[in-house]
Scaffold this motif. Sequence first.
Motif, PDB file in Angstrom:
ATOM      1  N   ASP A  72       0.826  -1.202   0.000  1.00  0.00           N
ATOM      2  CA  ASP A  72       0.000   0.000   0.000  1.00  0.00           C
ATOM      3  C   ASP A  72       0.866   1.261   0.000  1.00  0.00           C
ATOM      4  O   ASP A  72       0.600   2.212  -0.744  1.00  0.00           O
ATOM      5  N   GLN A  73       1.919   1.254   0.833  1.00  0.00           N
ATOM      6  CA  GLN A  73       2.781   2.429   0.911  1.00  0.00           C
ATOM      7  C   GLN A  73       3.541   2.665  -0.393  1.00  0.00           C
ATOM      8  O   GLN A  73       3.752   3.805  -0.804  1.00  0.00           O
ATOM      9  N   LEU A  74       3.941   1.574  -1.056  1.00  0.00           N
ATOM     10  CA  LEU A  74       4.685   1.694  -2.306  1.00  0.00           C
ATOM     11  C   LEU A  74       3.861   2.378  -3.385  1.00  0.00           C
ATOM     12  O   LEU A  74       4.402   3.056  -4.258  1.00  0.00           O
ATOM     13  N   GLU A  75       2.549   2.238  -3.307  1.00  0.00           N
ATOM     14  CA  GLU A  75       1.668   2.903  -4.263  1.00  0.00           C
ATOM     15  C   GLU A  75       1.546   4.405  -3.985  1.00  0.00           C
ATOM     16  O   GLU A  75       1.152   5.172  -4.862  1.00  0.00           O
ATOM     17  N   LYS A  76       1.901   4.820  -2.763  1.00  0.00           N
ATOM     18  CA  LYS A  76       1.707   6.220  -2.371  1.00  0.00           C
ATOM     19  C   LYS A  76       2.999   7.024  -2.392  1.00  0.00           C
ATOM     20  O   LYS A  76       3.084   8.084  -3.004  1.00  0.00           O
ATOM     21  N   LEU A  77       4.006   6.530  -1.679  1.00  0.00           N
ATOM     22  CA  LEU A  77       5.250   7.286  -1.532  1.00  0.00           C
ATOM     23  C   LEU A  77       6.360   6.316  -1.161  1.00  0.00           C
ATOM     24  O   LEU A  77       6.297   5.670  -0.115  1.00  0.00           O
ATOM     25  N   ASP A  78       7.374   6.213  -2.030  1.00  0.00           N
ATOM     26  CA  ASP A  78       8.478   5.306  -1.732  1.00  0.00           C
ATOM     27  C   ASP A  78       9.541   5.988  -0.874  1.00  0.00           C
ATOM     28  O   ASP A  78      10.045   5.420   0.085  1.00  0.00           O
ATOM     29  N   HIS A  79       9.893   7.248  -1.225  1.00  0.00           N
ATOM     30  CA  HIS A  79      10.895   7.951  -0.442  1.00  0.00           C
ATOM     31  C   HIS A  79      10.817   9.446  -0.713  1.00  0.00           C
ATOM     32  O   HIS A  79      10.490   9.882  -1.821  1.00  0.00           O
ATOM     33  N   VAL A  80      11.131  10.219   0.301  1.00  0.00           N
ATOM     34  CA  VAL A  80      11.344  11.653   0.167  1.00  0.00           C
ATOM     35  C   VAL A  80      12.333  12.045   1.256  1.00  0.00           C
ATOM     36  O   VAL A  80      12.330  11.461   2.343  1.00  0.00           O
ATOM     37  N   MET A  81      13.206  12.985   0.947  1.00  0.00           N
ATOM     38  CA  MET A  81      14.157  13.430   1.963  1.00  0.00           C
ATOM     39  C   MET A  81      13.407  14.011   3.159  1.00  0.00           C
ATOM     40  O   MET A  81      12.350  14.638   3.009  1.00  0.00           O
ATOM     41  N   LEU A  82      13.944  13.779   4.350  1.00  0.00           N
ATOM     42  CA  LEU A  82      13.258  14.228   5.568  1.00  0.00           C
ATOM     43  C   LEU A  82      13.711  15.624   5.994  1.00  0.00           C
ATOM     44  O   LEU A  82      13.134  16.202   6.910  1.00  0.00           O
ATOM     45  N   ALA A  83      14.740  16.157   5.348  1.00  0.00           N
ATOM     46  CA  ALA A  83      15.164  17.534   5.627  1.00  0.00           C
ATOM     47  C   ALA A  83      14.237  18.487   4.884  1.00  0.00           C
ATOM     48  O   ALA A  83      14.225  18.522   3.657  1.00  0.00           O
ATOM     49  N   GLY A  84      13.420  19.217   5.619  1.00  0.00           N
ATOM     50  CA  GLY A  84      12.497  20.161   5.000  1.00  0.00           C
ATOM     51  C   GLY A  84      11.183  19.564   4.577  1.00  0.00           C
ATOM     52  O   GLY A  84      10.289  20.288   4.120  1.00  0.00           O
ATOM     53  N   PHE A  85      11.029  18.230   4.707  1.00  0.00           N
ATOM     54  CA  PHE A  85       9.783  17.555   4.334  1.00  0.00           C
ATOM     55  C   PHE A  85       9.388  16.603   5.453  1.00  0.00           C
ATOM     56  O   PHE A  85      10.185  16.275   6.342  1.00  0.00           O
ATOM     57  N   THR A  86       8.161  16.131   5.414  1.00  0.00           N
ATOM     58  CA  THR A  86       7.721  15.097   6.333  1.00  0.00           C
ATOM     59  C   THR A  86       6.669  14.258   5.622  1.00  0.00           C
ATOM     60  O   THR A  86       6.288  14.540   4.478  1.00  0.00           O
ATOM     61  N   HIS A  87       6.196  13.197   6.259  1.00  0.00           N
ATOM     62  CA  HIS A  87       5.183  12.333   5.653  1.00  0.00           C
ATOM     63  C   HIS A  87       4.478  11.552   6.748  1.00  0.00           C
ATOM     64  O   HIS A  87       4.962  11.467   7.893  1.00  0.00           O
ATOM     65  N   ALA A  88       3.334  11.001   6.403  1.00  0.00           N
ATOM     66  CA  ALA A  88       2.481  10.356   7.410  1.00  0.00           C
ATOM     67  C   ALA A  88       3.158   9.201   8.143  1.00  0.00           C
ATOM     68  O   ALA A  88       3.070   9.124   9.383  1.00  0.00           O
ATOM     69  N   PRO A  89       3.832   8.256   7.460  1.00  0.00           N
ATOM     70  CA  PRO A  89       4.403   7.138   8.216  1.00  0.00           C
ATOM     71  C   PRO A  89       5.413   7.557   9.281  1.00  0.00           C
ATOM     72  O   PRO A  89       5.416   7.002  10.380  1.00  0.00           O
ATOM     73  N   VAL A  90       6.279   8.538   8.990  1.00  0.00           N
ATOM     74  CA  VAL A  90       7.283   8.920   9.985  1.00  0.00           C
ATOM     75  C   VAL A  90       6.645   9.658  11.155  1.00  0.00           C
ATOM     76  O   VAL A  90       7.059   9.488  12.313  1.00  0.00           O
ATOM     77  N   VAL A  91       5.615  10.452  10.886  1.00  0.00           N
ATOM     78  CA  VAL A  91       4.918  11.152  11.975  1.00  0.00           C
ATOM     79  C   VAL A  91       4.178  10.151  12.852  1.00  0.00           C
ATOM     80  O   VAL A  91       4.271  10.178  14.092  1.00  0.00           O
ATOM     81  N   GLU A  92       3.426   9.260  12.223  1.00  0.00           N
ATOM     82  CA  GLU A  92       2.639   8.284  12.992  1.00  0.00           C
ATOM     83  C   GLU A  92       3.538   7.342  13.784  1.00  0.00           C
ATOM     84  O   GLU A  92       3.238   7.013  14.943  1.00  0.00           O
ATOM     85  N   LEU A  93       4.648   6.913  13.188  1.00  0.00           N
ATOM     86  CA  LEU A  93       5.564   6.025  13.909  1.00  0.00           C
ATOM     87  C   LEU A  93       6.186   6.753  15.092  1.00  0.00           C
ATOM     88  O   LEU A  93       6.293   6.185  16.189  1.00  0.00           O
TER      89      LEU A  93
END
Length: 441
Positions: A72-93
């Motif tokens: 499911d995650q691969l269909e949405k977002l595989d990777h983005v740099m965490l400097a200056g950005f964020t995403h749901a999995p890292v926040v929720e974890l």
Amino acid sequence: MTASLAERSLRSVWHPCTQMKLHEAQPPVAIARAQGPWLYDVEGKRYLDAVSSWWVNLFGHGHPHIKAALADQLEKLDHVMLAGFTHAPVVELSERLAALTGLGHAFYGSDGASATEIALKMSAHFWRNSGRPGKSRFIGLAGGYHGETVGALAVTDIAIFREAYAPLVRLAATVPSPDARGALDGESAADVTRRSAAALEAWLAEHHEETAALIVEPLVQCAAGMAMHDAEYLRLARTLCDRYEVHLVVDEIATGFGRTGTMFAHQQAGIRPDFICLSKGLTGGTLPLSAVLTTDDVYEAFYDDEVARGFLHSHSYTGNPLACRSALATLEIFEQEDVLARNVGLARAMDEALRPLSRHPRVHHARRLGMIWAWDVQTALPQFARRYHQHAMARGLLLRPIGNTVYAMPPYVLDAEAVQHLALGAMTALDATLAEETSAR
């Protein structure tokens, strides 16, 4: 003739923690697939993964819940740099880990050694930001293992890992381990703990002004042969660290996520560390990820207008969404299946099946904590660990002794057949290995 996968591997891959010349006699086993607690080689032979593939696999290989989350995650977002950005999995974890540990602001790495590096750097930098730059040294326990990068080697007291790199390493101080096997006549595990804590107190009394942190593997020093100690040591260490203004870092890389019976080992002592290092089981054994969590006081010491006072540490895949999503799925399994309670019953079944091994006349210090079993074998056989490993593999069982200590740290999904397979294989492999000692006399 087409070269085998093992032959191609030896020509192209440098295998970890391995003297490659040994593979002339014993080629690496080529694994084609895995399911549950079983590994299958290219010829179809299966092996029970009784060490959880270096202590990372919690719920068996190919767990459907983790696989579905990754897809499911691969269909949405595989990777983005965490400097200056964020995403749901890292926040929720990060929110989940904070709720579980009582610590916050998770900082992510790729593996256990990088978590150690992060915690040590963060501790020393905290003291620098607090106007006490002299507090930059560390303490570890005798026999401690915290990784093999240069910073982690400083607090790793396993000679074979660090002697070759000694000129590169700024060695930490080492204080006695509370390993219960070190009990003198008439001493209990708690007595060993108090004696070891007294040595820690004496060291801190003299050196606290230059000491940033004490790092401890709570309850089990795994690479020291599954050395187990009483939880009282953690309570005493916490008190001493508070008294002498030294951070307490708990390395839960191997002991976390239910291995010792509680979610985290330090919880059995009822303490709150200043830093916790997590990895291995964090993603259920699917993707590399580590995390360091700390207190609000530590975080706030870096919060400033001046860039140089920030924590300037990173790697390209920090907080990778796929890895974070697999970690979230792992935590969901704990919640949905009441894993810790279920493991109590599995451990009892394992104890019963392993009783003949624990009572073997050549076994000493048979012990168990949570889902970790260990047996010290009395033998003078050269290369006991390698010989035992070969006999176990011949019986379809992956066990890799540490020195003369045979141990099992299996996934939490063994059925009755797998339990019996492990117990019988471990016992017969020991008898076969000891038979070599007899024949060599």
